[in-house]
Design an enzyme around this catalytic site. Structure first.
Site, PDB file in Angstrom:
ATOM      1  N   ASP A 120       1.033  -1.314   0.059  1.00  0.00           N
ATOM      2  CA  ASP A 120      -0.041   0.107  -0.033  1.00  0.00           C
ATOM      3  C   ASP A 120       0.879   1.222   0.116  1.00  0.00           C
ATOM      4  OD1 ASP A 120      -1.752   2.112   0.673  1.00  0.00           O
ATOM      5  OD2 ASP A 120      -2.594   0.983   2.190  1.00  0.00           O
ATOM      6  N   ASP A 152      -3.582   2.216  -5.543  1.00  0.00           N
ATOM      7  CA  ASP A 152      -2.302   2.143  -4.732  1.00  0.00           C
ATOM      8  C   ASP A 152      -2.132   1.246  -4.042  1.00  0.00           C
ATOM      9  OD1 ASP A 152      -3.831   3.001  -2.499  1.00  0.00           O
ATOM     10  OD2 ASP A 152      -2.376   4.026  -1.583  1.00  0.00           O
ATOM     11  N   GLU A 153      -2.910  -0.067  -4.451  1.00  0.00           N
ATOM     12  CA  GLU A 153      -2.579  -1.241  -3.427  1.00  0.00           C
ATOM     13  C   GLU A 153      -2.614  -2.543  -4.201  1.00  0.00           C
ATOM     14  OE1 GLU A 153      -5.522  -1.302  -0.101  1.00  0.00           O
ATOM     15  OE2 GLU A 153      -5.430   0.977  -0.123  1.00  0.00           O
TER      16      GLU A 153
HETATM   17  P1  TTP Z   1      -5.377   5.024   0.778  1.00  0.00           P
HETATM   18  O1  TTP Z   1      -4.249   4.104   0.386  1.00  0.00           O
HETATM   19  O2  TTP Z   1      -6.673   4.870   1.386  1.00  0.00           O
HETATM   20  O3  TTP Z   1      -4.837   6.402   1.410  1.00  0.00           O
HETATM   21  P2  TTP Z   1      -3.142   6.910   1.140  1.00  0.00           P
HETATM   22  O4  TTP Z   1      -2.401   6.099   0.226  1.00  0.00           O
HETATM   23  O5  TTP Z   1      -3.460   8.520   0.613  1.00  0.00           O
HETATM   24  O6  TTP Z   1      -2.570   7.061   2.611  1.00  0.00           O
HETATM   25  P3  TTP Z   1      -2.157   5.680   3.385  1.00  0.00           P
HETATM   26  O7  TTP Z   1      -0.775   6.046   3.792  1.00  0.00           O
HETATM   27  O8  TTP Z   1      -2.862   5.534   4.516  1.00  0.00           O
HETATM   28  O9  TTP Z   1      -2.283   4.633   2.507  1.00  0.00           O
HETATM   29  O10 TTP Z   1      -5.709   5.863  -0.885  1.00  0.00           O
HETATM   30  C1  TTP Z   1      -4.912   6.068  -1.965  1.00  0.00           C
HETATM   31  C2  TTP Z   1      -5.239   7.279  -2.817  1.00  0.00           C
HETATM   32  O11 TTP Z   1      -6.764   7.216  -3.083  1.00  0.00           O
HETATM   33  C3  TTP Z   1      -5.191   8.248  -1.891  1.00  0.00           C
HETATM   34  O12 TTP Z   1      -3.747   8.835  -1.976  1.00  0.00           O
HETATM   35  C4  TTP Z   1      -6.183   9.406  -2.527  1.00  0.00           C
HETATM   36  C5  TTP Z   1      -6.990   8.578  -3.132  1.00  0.00           C
HETATM   37  N1  TTP Z   1      -8.164   8.808  -2.186  1.00  0.00           N
HETATM   38  C6  TTP Z   1      -9.129   9.523  -2.495  1.00  0.00           C
HETATM   39  O13 TTP Z   1      -9.147   9.950  -3.443  1.00  0.00           O
HETATM   40  N2  TTP Z   1     -10.489   9.696  -1.735  1.00  0.00           N
HETATM   41  C7  TTP Z   1     -10.682   8.830  -0.351  1.00  0.00           C
HETATM   42  O14 TTP Z   1     -11.490   8.970   0.277  1.00  0.00           O
HETATM   43  C8  TTP Z   1      -9.259   7.928  -0.012  1.00  0.00           C
HETATM   44  C9  TTP Z   1      -9.406   7.172   0.946  1.00  0.00           C
HETATM   45  C10 TTP Z   1      -8.595   7.819  -0.688  1.00  0.00           C
HETATM   46 MG    MG Z   2      -2.144   4.312   0.282  1.00  0.00          MG
END
Ligand code: TTP
Ligand code: MG
Length: 378
Positions: free
Chosen positions: A25, A122-123
């Site tokens: 992730d 992103d996962e």
């Molecule tokens: P996530 O992996 O949930 O969040 P993240 O990568 O920003 O943070 P983390 O370090 O906790 O993993 O989501 C990936 C991307 O998806 C995030 O950078 C932006 C987008 N996103 C949105 O546009 N809206 C949302 O509500 C969420 C949760 C994510």
């Molecule tokens: Mg993330």
């Protein structure tokens, strides 16, 4: 004998953990890419939005970890975010750029093993069971992967290393940013015990409340209940969670289950670990299942007559529908058209309530050289 009087029905399969999975992730993904492009943003709180940074119209798409220290989080209105941190820098997102970075990262992951399943921008999961002989080797692969992503894309990620996908996903969130968390089979129960039940993908606020009303806050609280109590209070879904928090394998080996040569059916399914906000997103997932099934059918020279759809909602209710054609087919578009028809019945379900989708092709027939396709004549 009724289930209530019987002993927990734990099969040998549920005590067996043949796989090693990495769950990757990316950290604060959109914000990390912005910081890479604009190093001057480094160390100050930063928000990425699809809204309007100047008028504060819109919500936080994501923010960096410096902004999270002020309590800012994804989905929060920008007006509230600036109240929490008046100095926060807000930038408008560049989605094309994020998609490109995502593609590059997925390529790096695919070099680790072809058994990769992208879960969101992103996962992704990577099944490395065939590449390593134990978890310490898996840990080294995770470290190398983290370094490779940083070297090539200049962003960090967090990785969970575990024997199942769900535990790897939970582990990936345990140490963030730039963390690696390893959970071996024998450590699953103690790893989960202190975690809030909400940390389990698929447990949303409604389910959490049902458990809290019965005094269950953490995974350990649930694990300590008797099988009978869990069945009485939380039914089938509760039992599945109970097995998980007690360290049993609750997953089918869906990376490998179709590896035998004489299929009765071939299927592909995906659990949503995050709510989908629209049917378009769900259809995108369904189409990617169909694409990979058709590739499998073609590789194995299989045609099929029956196309099935499976949908599971957050209450763990499963709906299955299928349609059988008069003749054998093997084209992507044919499957997509039938699935679109089968889906019409579910139009009224809110997309946020869908937890799993699956596609199954059955009534299979091997395509032999005596059954030339029409196109061969042209
Ligand atoms: P996530 O992996 O949930 O969040 P993240 O990568 O920003 O943070 P983390 O370090 O906790 O993993 O989501 C990936 C991307 O998806 C995030 O950078 C932006 C987008 N996103 C949105 O546009 N809206 C949302 O509500 C969420 C949760 C994510
Ligand atoms: Mg993330």
């Amino acid at each position: 004998m009724s289930l209530l009087n019987s002993e927990p029905n734990i099969s040998l399969k549920e005590q067996h953990f043949p796989n090693i999975i990495l769950y990757v992730d990316l950290d604060a993904f959109f914000a990390s890419v912005e910081i890479r492009e604009h190093p001057e943003y480094k160390d100050s709180p930063l928000i990425v939005t699809i809204g309007e940074p100047e008028s504060l119209f819109g919500v936080v798409s994501t923010c960096n970890y410096a902004a999270r220290e002020f309590g800012i989080s994804s989905g929060m209105p920008l007006t509230k975010a600036v109240r929490l941190c008046s100095d926060v820098k807000i930038v408008k997102g560049s989605f094309k750029l994020y998609r490109n970075v995502s593609k590059n990262v997925m390529k790096i992951l695919a070099d680790v093993s072809p058994k990769i399943k992208k879960m969101s921008i992103d996962e992704a999961f990577i099944d490395i069971s065939d590449r390593v002989s134990d978890f310490s080797e898996a840990y080294q692969i995770a470290k190398k992967l983290q370094a490779d992503i940083f070297e090539k894309e200049h962003i960090t990620c967090s990785i969970g290393v575990a024997p199942t996908k769900i535990i790897a996903k939970i582990a990936s969130d345990f140490v963030k940013p730039n963390g690696i968390t390893l959970v071996k089979p024998e450590a699953i129960k103690s790893f989960l015990a202190p975690l809030k039940l909400r940390k389990i993908p698929g447990v949303g606020p409604k389910t959490e409340k049902t458990f809290q009303d019965k005094g269950v806050q953490t995974c350990g609280d649930l694990a300590a209940l008797s099988y009978k109590d869990v069945y009485f209070n939380f039914k089938k879904y509760g039992l599945k969670l109970w097995k998980l928090v007690n360290g049993f394998n609750t997953e089918q080996d869906d990376f490998n289950k179709n590896s035998q040569s004489n299929y009765k059916s071939i299927s592909e399914e995906g659990t949503f670990y995050k709510e989908k906000n629209s049917w378009d997103e769900i259809i995108e997932e369904i189409n990617s299942c169909i694409d990979s099934l058709i590739a499998k059918a073609k590789n194995n020279k299989i045609s099929f007559r029956t196309i099935g759809l499976k949908i599971r909602n957050r209450e763990f209710k499963t709906f299955t529908r299928s349609f059988s054609l008069q003749s054998y087919v093997n084209k992507k578009e044919q499957v997509k058209t039938i699935i679109r028809d089968l889906l019409k019945e579910f139009n009224n379900l809110p997309p946020q309530s869908i937890r799993l989708i699956g596609i199954k092709l059955s009534n299979l027939r091997k395509i032999t050289s005596e059954q030339p396709s029409l196109t061969q004549f042209f």
